[in-house]
Design an enzyme around this catalytic site. Structure first.
Site, PDB file in Angstrom:
ATOM      1  CB  CYS A 110      52.778   1.915  39.116  1.00 27.54           C
ATOM      2  SG  CYS A 110      53.855   3.399  39.429  1.00 27.54           S
ATOM      3  CG  ASP A 112      56.926   3.596  35.487  1.00 28.36           C
ATOM      4  OD1 ASP A 112      57.022   3.442  34.397  1.00 28.36           O
ATOM      5  OD2 ASP A 112      57.668   3.883  36.084  1.00 28.36           O
ATOM      6  NE  ARG A 114      59.559   2.592  33.599  1.00 31.50           N
ATOM      7  CZ  ARG A 114      60.610   2.688  34.652  1.00 31.50           C
ATOM      8  NH1 ARG A 114      61.809   2.483  34.378  1.00 31.50           N
ATOM      9  NH2 ARG A 114      60.414   3.059  35.745  1.00 31.50           N
ATOM     10  CG  HIS A 166      56.361  -0.975  37.935  1.00 31.25           C
ATOM     11  ND1 HIS A 166      57.540  -0.245  37.902  1.00 31.25           N
ATOM     12  CD2 HIS A 166      55.678   0.199  38.212  1.00 31.25           C
ATOM     13  CE1 HIS A 166      57.506   1.055  38.080  1.00 31.25           C
ATOM     14  NE2 HIS A 166      56.341   1.381  38.306  1.00 31.25           N
ATOM     15  CB  CYS A 169      58.152   1.027  41.838  1.00 26.08           C
ATOM     16  SG  CYS A 169      56.807   2.344  42.170  1.00 26.08           S
TER      17      CYS A 169
END
Length: 272
Positions: A110, A112, A114, A166, A169
């Protein structure tokens, strides 16, 4: 972290102001024959392209420098300090890295912020090839994802592909609360089109399926979608004919609350 230090603390150097440059650039357009006038300060002439052909109805832009923004200047300072530390602790690392890469893993994850793949796996630059997008998806009609997979398998010889979802999400959160896609809709955005398969997946699950259920189902579905791709199918066929090692595809889940990656035990390989 395998010779590559990781630092999150900022040094006091980040608070220092940038010293004024001793060389001030002057600019000229490529279609202008004039030359810069001499000044008491040394100058560097930079030729700017002729932009008159671009659509003038678009919002105009102006040239700026990333270093004009304090946070970005901090990033550049961090990078310099990191590179100096790596060179000191592992002399020749960057020179060897510049000669080529030999990653063993393709990470489909992803976008993302993080979930930085090399950091969470504790790997050095050059060990993981990466494709990231919204909600770690793989679409058969996505040229970007397919090109990455093709290059990773065919040119770099990766041995494993990991589809990594994760917790929490945002893409799955949006898809979980979205209504069924309207097949007759005439307007859409890039984000809504990309989430469309994920929204359909959500509505294929039981009505009481949670966001976590969708996150896991998305990873498992994407593992199968990657395995169905022309690239993986060709690799498996070649492996069967030549006896070479095939590529294996795995499904993982990163728990943001612990930092740990869980194997969802949905790995797939050729049936021979």
């Amino acid at each position: 972290m395998n010779g590559i230090p990781f630092r999150s603390l900022r040094s006091s150097a980040h608070l220092a102001r940038r010293a004024p440059s001793a060389t001030k650039p002057t600019f000229r357009h490529c279609n202008t024959a004039s030359t810069p006038q001499s000044t008491t300060t040394p100058t560097t002439t930079i030729d700017l392209p002729d932009l008159s052909r671009f659509n003038k109805n678009k919002m105009p832009s102006k040239q700026i420098n990333a270093a004009d923004f304090p946070l970005l200047q901090t990033c550049l300072t961090d990078n310099k300090e990191w590179a100096e530390r790596v060179s000191h602790e592992n002399p020749g690392f960057f020179a060897n890295s510049a000669k080529g890469q030999s990653p063993f893993l393709l990470w489909i994850g992803c976008a993302d912020s993080r979930v930085p793949e090399s950091v969470v796996l504790g790997r050095k630059p050059g060990e993981i090839f990466v494709h990231r997008n919204i909600a770690n998806q793989f679409h058969h009609n996505d040229d970007s994802a397919n090109a990455v997979l093709m290059y990773a398998v065919g040119n770099l010889g990766v041995q494993h592909v990991a589809v990594v979802g994760h917790t929490a999400c945002g893409g799955c959160l949006a898809a979980h609360g979205a209504p069924k896609p309207d097949e007759n809709a005439t307007e859409s955005s890039a984000l809504s089109r990309f989430l469309d398969p994920l929204i359909k997946l959500r509505h294929s699950l039981p009505e009481d399926a949670s966001i976590d259920d969708l996150i896991v189902a998305n990873v498992k579905k994407t593992v199968k979608t990657v395995c169905e791709s022309d690239v993986i199918q060709a690799n498996w066929k070649k492996a069967k004919e030549t006896g070479t090692q095939p590529v294996y595809v795995h499904g993982w889940l990163k728990d943001l609350s612990t930092g740990l990656i869980k194997d969802l035990e949905c790995s797939e390989g050729p049936d021979f």
